[in-house]
Design a protein around this motif. Structure first.
Motif, PDB file in Angstrom:
ATOM      1  N   LEU A   1       1.082  -1.248   0.143  1.00 56.03           N
ATOM      2  CA  LEU A   1       0.058   0.079  -0.823  1.00 56.03           C
ATOM      3  C   LEU A   1       0.861   1.213   0.163  1.00 56.03           C
ATOM      4  CD1 LEU A   1      -3.434   1.171   1.161  1.00 56.03           C
ATOM      5  CD2 LEU A   1      -0.984   2.143   2.351  1.00 56.03           C
ATOM      6  N   SER A   2       0.593   2.645  -0.847  1.00 52.19           N
ATOM      7  CA  SER A   2       1.269   3.510  -0.781  1.00 52.19           C
ATOM      8  C   SER A   2      -0.432   4.484  -1.606  1.00 52.19           C
ATOM      9  CB  SER A   2       2.539   3.791  -1.814  1.00 52.19           C
ATOM     10  OG  SER A   2       3.342   4.733  -1.478  1.00 52.19           O
ATOM     11  N   GLY A   3       0.465   5.929  -0.614  1.00 49.71           N
ATOM     12  CA  GLY A   3      -0.284   6.554  -1.190  1.00 49.71           C
ATOM     13  C   GLY A   3       0.441   7.797  -1.561  1.00 49.71           C
ATOM     14  N   MET A   4      -0.051   9.371  -2.339  1.00 49.54           N
ATOM     15  CA  MET A   4       0.611  10.480  -2.891  1.00 49.54           C
ATOM     16  C   MET A   4      -0.367  11.258  -2.837  1.00 49.54           C
ATOM     17  SD  MET A   4       2.865  11.038  -6.426  1.00 49.54           S
ATOM     18  CE  MET A   4       3.751   9.631  -5.881  1.00 49.54           C
ATOM     19  N   ARG A   5       0.485  13.053  -2.172  1.00 51.01           N
ATOM     20  CA  ARG A   5      -0.782  13.859  -1.802  1.00 51.01           C
ATOM     21  C   ARG A   5      -1.014  14.834  -3.273  1.00 51.01           C
ATOM     22  NH1 ARG A   5       0.247  17.500   3.099  1.00 51.01           N
ATOM     23  NH2 ARG A   5       2.002  18.124   1.711  1.00 51.01           N
ATOM     24  N   PRO A   6      -1.935  14.630  -3.401  1.00 43.30           N
ATOM     25  CA  PRO A   6      -2.656  15.603  -4.641  1.00 43.30           C
ATOM     26  C   PRO A   6      -1.988  17.727  -4.058  1.00 43.30           C
ATOM     27  CG  PRO A   6      -4.400  15.345  -3.515  1.00 43.30           C
ATOM     28  CD  PRO A   6      -3.855  14.687  -2.533  1.00 43.30           C
ATOM     29  N   THR A   7      -0.674  17.260  -4.730  1.00 40.73           N
ATOM     30  CA  THR A   7      -1.192  19.131  -3.636  1.00 40.73           C
ATOM     31  C   THR A   7      -0.664  19.960  -4.967  1.00 40.73           C
ATOM     32  OG1 THR A   7       1.853  18.076  -3.408  1.00 40.73           O
ATOM     33  CG2 THR A   7      -0.745  18.669  -0.677  1.00 40.73           C
ATOM     34  N   GLY A   8      -0.222  19.189  -6.606  1.00 42.63           N
ATOM     35  CA  GLY A   8       0.589  20.049  -6.801  1.00 42.63           C
ATOM     36  C   GLY A   8       0.891  18.946  -7.786  1.00 42.63           C
ATOM     37  N   LYS A   9       1.504  19.996  -9.224  1.00 42.19           N
ATOM     38  CA  LYS A   9       1.861  19.112 -10.855  1.00 42.19           C
ATOM     39  C   LYS A   9       2.851  18.082 -11.003  1.00 42.19           C
ATOM     40  CE  LYS A   9       2.065  22.798 -13.470  1.00 42.19           C
ATOM     41  NZ  LYS A   9       2.540  23.507 -14.703  1.00 42.19           N
ATOM     42  N   MET A  10       2.426  17.072 -10.631  1.00 42.45           N
ATOM     43  CA  MET A  10       3.331  15.833 -10.856  1.00 42.45           C
ATOM     44  C   MET A  10       5.255  16.295 -10.979  1.00 42.45           C
ATOM     45  SD  MET A  10       3.654  12.113 -11.119  1.00 42.45           S
ATOM     46  CE  MET A  10       2.565  11.197 -10.113  1.00 42.45           C
ATOM     47  N   GLN A  11       5.715  15.990 -10.595  1.00 41.28           N
ATOM     48  CA  GLN A  11       7.339  16.639 -11.405  1.00 41.28           C
ATOM     49  C   GLN A  11       7.804  15.340 -11.159  1.00 41.28           C
ATOM     50  OE1 GLN A  11       9.064  19.090  -7.916  1.00 41.28           O
ATOM     51  NE2 GLN A  11       7.999  20.525  -8.065  1.00 41.28           N
ATOM     52  N   LEU A  12       9.265  15.622 -11.568  1.00 41.15           N
ATOM     53  CA  LEU A  12       9.872  14.142 -12.114  1.00 41.15           C
ATOM     54  C   LEU A  12      10.909  13.999 -10.572  1.00 41.15           C
ATOM     55  CD1 LEU A  12      12.534  15.035 -14.812  1.00 41.15           C
ATOM     56  CD2 LEU A  12      10.844  14.027 -15.242  1.00 41.15           C
ATOM     57  N   GLY A  13      10.861  14.586  -9.954  1.00 46.61           N
ATOM     58  CA  GLY A  13      11.328  13.870  -8.567  1.00 46.61           C
ATOM     59  C   GLY A  13      10.239  12.751  -7.781  1.00 46.61           C
ATOM     60  N   ASN A  14       8.740  12.821  -7.509  1.00 43.89           N
ATOM     61  CA  ASN A  14       7.418  11.746  -7.432  1.00 43.89           C
ATOM     62  C   ASN A  14       7.513  11.057  -8.715  1.00 43.89           C
ATOM     63  OD1 ASN A  14       6.073  15.404  -7.993  1.00 43.89           O
ATOM     64  ND2 ASN A  14       6.311  14.500  -5.558  1.00 43.89           N
ATOM     65  N   LEU A  15       7.462  11.005  -9.878  1.00 42.07           N
ATOM     66  CA  LEU A  15       8.065   9.668 -11.533  1.00 42.07           C
ATOM     67  C   LEU A  15       9.049   9.267 -10.371  1.00 42.07           C
ATOM     68  CD1 LEU A  15       6.796   9.010 -13.802  1.00 42.07           C
ATOM     69  CD2 LEU A  15       8.372  10.490 -14.683  1.00 42.07           C
ATOM     70  N   LEU A  16      10.213   9.445  -9.967  1.00 43.86           N
ATOM     71  CA  LEU A  16      11.362   8.940 -10.483  1.00 43.86           C
ATOM     72  C   LEU A  16      11.524   8.167  -8.899  1.00 43.86           C
ATOM     73  CD1 LEU A  16      13.675  10.542 -11.637  1.00 43.86           C
ATOM     74  CD2 LEU A  16      13.590   8.621 -12.696  1.00 43.86           C
ATOM     75  N   GLY A  17      10.926   9.131  -7.681  1.00 47.06           N
ATOM     76  CA  GLY A  17      11.074   8.329  -6.358  1.00 47.06           C
ATOM     77  C   GLY A  17       9.979   7.716  -6.252  1.00 47.06           C
ATOM     78  N   ALA A  18       8.837   7.774  -7.048  1.00 51.32           N
ATOM     79  CA  ALA A  18       7.524   6.992  -5.947  1.00 51.32           C
ATOM     80  C   ALA A  18       7.125   6.571  -7.123  1.00 51.32           C
ATOM     81  CB  ALA A  18       6.029   7.738  -5.184  1.00 51.32           C
ATOM     82  N   VAL A  19       6.926   7.153  -8.253  1.00 54.83           N
ATOM     83  CA  VAL A  19       5.678   5.983  -9.535  1.00 54.83           C
ATOM     84  C   VAL A  19       6.235   4.768 -10.267  1.00 54.83           C
ATOM     85  CG1 VAL A  19       3.726   6.048 -10.998  1.00 54.83           C
ATOM     86  CG2 VAL A  19       4.063   8.306  -9.655  1.00 54.83           C
ATOM     87  N   GLU A  20       7.814   5.489 -10.542  1.00 51.79           N
ATOM     88  CA  GLU A  20       8.220   4.223 -11.065  1.00 51.79           C
ATOM     89  C   GLU A  20       8.266   2.805 -10.391  1.00 51.79           C
ATOM     90  OE1 GLU A  20       9.821   3.972 -13.839  1.00 51.79           O
ATOM     91  OE2 GLU A  20       9.209   6.048 -14.805  1.00 51.79           O
ATOM     92  N   ASN A  21       8.647   3.155  -9.026  1.00 55.58           N
ATOM     93  CA  ASN A  21       8.575   2.420  -7.976  1.00 55.58           C
ATOM     94  C   ASN A  21       7.460   1.654  -8.077  1.00 55.58           C
ATOM     95  OD1 ASN A  21       9.848   0.359  -6.434  1.00 55.58           O
ATOM     96  ND2 ASN A  21       8.616   1.680  -4.509  1.00 55.58           N
ATOM     97  N   TRP A  22       6.161   2.091  -7.895  1.00 53.51           N
ATOM     98  CA  TRP A  22       5.209   1.743  -7.928  1.00 53.51           C
ATOM     99  C   TRP A  22       4.612   1.432  -8.950  1.00 53.51           C
ATOM    100  CZ3 TRP A  22       1.035   6.036  -6.367  1.00 53.51           C
ATOM    101  CH2 TRP A  22       1.884   6.604  -4.631  1.00 53.51           C
ATOM    102  N   LYS A  23       5.207   0.987  -9.811  1.00 52.41           N
ATOM    103  CA  LYS A  23       4.644   0.508 -11.557  1.00 52.41           C
ATOM    104  C   LYS A  23       5.417  -0.811 -11.168  1.00 52.41           C
ATOM    105  CE  LYS A  23       6.898   1.850 -15.978  1.00 52.41           C
ATOM    106  NZ  LYS A  23       6.984   2.858 -16.810  1.00 52.41           N
ATOM    107  N   ALA A  24       6.621  -1.220  -9.982  1.00 55.68           N
ATOM    108  CA  ALA A  24       7.132  -2.297 -10.358  1.00 55.68           C
ATOM    109  C   ALA A  24       6.852  -2.907  -9.876  1.00 55.68           C
ATOM    110  CB  ALA A  24       8.680  -1.991 -10.458  1.00 55.68           C
ATOM    111  N   LEU A  25       5.879  -2.372  -8.152  1.00 51.52           N
ATOM    112  CA  LEU A  25       5.425  -2.947  -7.459  1.00 51.52           C
ATOM    113  C   LEU A  25       4.001  -3.549  -7.901  1.00 51.52           C
ATOM    114  CD1 LEU A  25       5.923  -0.889  -4.715  1.00 51.52           C
ATOM    115  CD2 LEU A  25       6.838  -2.983  -4.508  1.00 51.52           C
TER     116      LEU A  25
END
Ligand code: SF4
Length: 327
Positions: free
Chosen positions: A7-31
């Motif tokens: 389980l994981s979540g992300m706060r909707p606090t603004g447009k997604m930056q590269l940091g969120n993409l590489l730091g979280a979502v790329e990992n979620w994609k693999a999980l």
């Protein structure tokens, strides 16, 4: 596919930056390929710091869903939902609040750090102090086995484990103690070498058009001592080179380093090469975003299906919780 649940979540606090993409979502994609995965849009968590201005919250939630799907979350492989649609989280939060000693929250390092650093908002509210309890509810309600976290979030997960233990000891053993799935993510600087942040105007967003991205990459700060094309450069102090190390194929990196130090490549060409590699990864995400934006009914159906699945699990846990407490 492992039996384990993530389980994981992300706060909707603004447009997604590269940091969120590489730091979280790329990992979620693999999980999502490996585990039963629940990923949620943490809108209640956004309120803990942004409660005073909610004018953009709806738009940010909609954007985050598009960003997550464009970046590769597949609703056929994972469950995507919005936290505030699952009122069961709030109910569990109430029960867990009853059993969480205040000093556990007051010693939370992120709480202290944010209280010191965020000076433009009043954070002396209960919701902000208590957000780790809400996080515990988010995790425990799905009996998640694994939670992807960065090293700085480990104390939060430890708190969730302590709360689970306390509940199990006081009432009945309902909750497994979730384990951390340590996520290693590259540190992504802003275009000027400082921390990437909306307020510094130095961020690349995954919603930027390919043209905007190219322009931004051109502006990336290089070795400040390399004034003329003939000056040898130092990749170790060049922000563009940090992006090379993330996006350029590994086998090309030594060649770029050597060419920079020997002044046999100019910064303009070097950044053009970088731009091509970055766009090769980011342009398909941008195109997918455009496709998704044209399909509002599909987006709605993704959330509805996610909420349905999340509710099945959350309601089953809550039945056990109420029984354990004796309500
Ligand atoms: S040549 Fe490339 S690595 Fe060297 S300073 Fe210029 S942009 Fe940076």
């Amino acid at each position: 596919m492992s039996e384990k649940r993530v389980l994981s979540g992300m706060r909707p606090t603004g447009k997604m930056q590269l940091g969120n993409l590489l730091g979280a979502v790329e990992n979620w994609k693999a999980l999502q390929e490996k585990y039963e995965s629940f990923f949620f849009i943490a809108d209640w968590h956004a309120l803990t710091t942004n409660y005073a201005d909610t004018s953009e919250l709806k738009a940010m939630k909609a954007d985050l869903l598009v960003d997550l799907l464009a970046a590769g979350l597949d609703p056929d492989k994972c469950t995507v939902f919005t936290q505030s649609k699952l009122l069961e989280h709030a109910e569990l939060f109430v029960y867990l609040s009853m059993i969480t000693p205040l000093p556990w929250l007051e010693r939370n390092p992120t709480y202290k750090e944010q209280m010191d650093n965020i000076t433009d908002k009043d954070l002396t509210n209960f919701g902000f102090l208590g957000y780790p309890v809400l996080q515990a509810a988010d995790i425990l309600i799905y009996k998640a086995d694994l939670v992807p976290v960065g090293i700085d979030q480990l104390p939060h997960l430890e708190l969730t484990r302590e709360i689970a233990r306390r509940f199990n000891n006081l009432y009945k053993p309902v909750f497994p103690e979730p384990q951390a799935l340590l996520t290693e993510a590259p540190k992504v600087p802003g275009l000027d070498g400082r921390k990437m942040s909306k307020s510094y105007g130095n961020a690349i967003y995954i919603s930027d058009t390919p043209d905007e991205m190219r322009k931004k990459i051109k502006m990336t700060v290089t070795d400040p001592a390399r004034v003329k094309r003939t000056d040898p450069g130092d990749p170790d102090v060049c922000t563009a080179f940090v992006f090379h190390s993330i996006y350029t194929p590994k086998e090309e990196i030594p060649g770029i380093e050597d060419a920079c130090r020997a002044a046999s490549i100019g910064c303009v060409d070097c950044k053009k090469r970088l731009s091509d590699y970055m766009l090769a990864k980011l342009e398909p995400i941008y195109q997918k975003r455009q496709e998704l934006l044209a399909r509002p009914d599909y987006l709605k159906s993704v959330l509805e299906a996610g909420e349905k699945r999340a509710r099945e699990v959350a309601q089953a846990t809550m039945a056990e919780v109420r029984d354990a407490i004796g309500l």
